[in-house]
Enzyme design. Sequence first.
Site, mmCIF file in Angstrom:
data_model
loop_
_atom_site.group_PDB
_atom_site.id
_atom_site.type_symbol
_atom_site.label_atom_id
_atom_site.label_comp_id
_atom_site.label_asym_id
_atom_site.label_seq_id
_atom_site.Cartn_x
_atom_site.Cartn_y
_atom_site.Cartn_z
ATOM 1 N N ASP A 157 -1.577 -3.788 2.203
ATOM 2 C CA ASP A 157 -1.877 -2.407 1.855
ATOM 3 C C ASP A 157 -2.074 -2.359 0.348
ATOM 4 O OD1 ASP A 157 -1.417 0.635 1.677
ATOM 5 O OD2 ASP A 157 -1.019 0.249 3.799
ATOM 6 N N HIS A 171 0.479 4.451 -1.127
ATOM 7 C CA HIS A 171 0.268 4.211 0.297
ATOM 8 C C HIS A 171 1.130 3.073 0.852
ATOM 9 C CE1 HIS A 171 -2.114 3.547 4.018
ATOM 10 N NE2 HIS A 171 -2.480 4.813 3.873
ATOM 11 N N SER A 187 -2.351 5.979 9.325
ATOM 12 C CA SER A 187 -1.630 5.108 8.392
ATOM 13 C C SER A 187 -0.133 5.273 8.535
ATOM 14 C CB SER A 187 -2.027 5.425 6.947
ATOM 15 O OG SER A 187 -3.319 4.981 6.659
#
Length: 621
Positions: free
Chosen positions: A73, A116, A379
């Site tokens: 990621d 994220h 996600s």
Amino acid sequence: MSSKNIYLFLIFLFVGCGQDGKSQNNSLFDKQWHLKNTGQKLFINEVGKAGVDINLTFPSKYTGKGVNVLVTDSGVDFFHPDLEKNMKPNSFIDFTNSSIPRVLDKYKLKFGEEHHGTNVAGIIGSSVNADNQFRGIAPNVKIASANYLSNYKVKAGSSVINEKFFIYNFAVMNGIQIINESYGSASFANDYFYLGEYSIIYDLIKSAIRNAGFGFIIVRSAGNETCSKNYAEKILKAKGSSYLQVMEILETLTPNSLSNLSTDLAEILKAIRPILSQMDDANRNPNRIVVAALSANGNIANYSSIGANIWVTGLAGSESSVRSNDGIFHSPNFKRDYPEILTTRIAGMPSKNDYSLFDIGFLAENKKLNYTATFNGTSAAAPTVSGVIALMLEANPNLSFRDVKHILVKTSNRDKLTPNPKPYCIKILEKIGNYNANFSQLWNVGWVQNQAGNIFHNFYGFGLIDADRAIEMARNFHLPLGTQIDVNGKKSENMNVGAGMSSTSNLNIANDLSIEAVQLTPFIEADWPDGLGIVLESPSGTKSTLLYPGNSFIALENERKIKNYSYPVKDYSKVDITTGGDYLSNAFYEERSVGEWKLTLINSSQHSAKLTGWKIKIIGH
């Protein structure tokens, strides 16, 4: 956003807060509705539906101990107090400073890094915080990081292929059991329908997938592109308007307004299309577990990409999809007061996307900016599944990838899920699209029970992840699935399908396997493929929708109006060398492969199409 909306938005945010910025409950665990949903008040106005959670009993005997998870990621903040002790030593893969990846013990994230990866890691494996009781699903896992998506990677970095090779080889060599991939293609383009050089990665994953206690399991997001507004926003921009007007337009749609649209407005709305999860080639790989996203009330999230390739549903929150007969023709984009996922963020680093009182540090529980309460999307759903799989592997370290998939089929929950969802853009196209009367046929199909008794839905896969049931089955799982093999079939056709018509082609398979997955590649001549639907029917009579009419086979003409482009895989003479154009279906799981398979091409467009042939691959044992 209008001043009225902003005012109401701020009012909602202050609900549940005292004048001193303290909320009514300091336990962050009590705000983690995906772990335990009691219909509790969060940091926003709306509440979820009690019981819509991962169904994990607390305290749990299993915590993910002995399981290694790689978050590929943006970089994970291992200086975060809730993540630091769960870092797997010497397992930070850095792609940012050199064309050659390097493996570090620890890495201080640069300012401007996206939150994220840290959001994802916190859902899977944050340790239990003694002060506020915040925790991950598997709080004793060891976490590795690959900053594959970092936005400050060097321009002359290695190719995507080389980076993927490095990540997967590292996973094999370093005992990684789970790889979480919370990303995918942002939009559909014609060339995404071809594997090309990515077939190398496909083969690598197949060889390294977990078996007999070794190898890894990949969990991947389905995508956030159901009702993609990408083209609509470009049309508005070309006309000199703000893309935010798309949301304003959607917010005010009514049945009456749909019947009185200007030509320009109709063009904008018809450009909003569902991009199936299948359109990302990585999500068509049967050696990944593809995860859809659920809102906190039990309905599929309105952004969650759909398709027959979905395996299971995780929790993510935000807006729900509209339902078939609820009379709504829009998505309430401005109502940012739906429950979303509470998780870790890069410690102390503000973000331009912070908007809630919690996220900006106004509330006492988040003065140090260690958390966010606004993480959503597939996600967020994927790591809820990765966390549960970590608990399953602790309960039974010998589980293979195929074992895990089987257990998820048998234990996932359907009772908590809302029936009859329908993407809002499809409800709009039903009213203003240039399609025939059979347009809604496939969109109205819900749960399908196959001959083996397994129940499947293109929006939810086999259902919502259920941690307690999955762990219990994993503990005593002894069901050898047999050696996996592939069976292939192909057939040349010359089948014309007129506007508003459908036609069926048959192909016989002599091999008798217990099916684990099916891949179909149709070869179609069509200049207007956005009106096509494709259905595959097994010898047992189970039907699986692989392509829906109203799909994303469109493009923009001069950035001002949509146009169609021809179906990209059409030449059956290349059947033996085609490395793309396939659709994956999981709907036939455990049925028998032997007998007559049927491909039906449904033409909802105003133009003719032709099926020139098809091939099928059945994966089973």
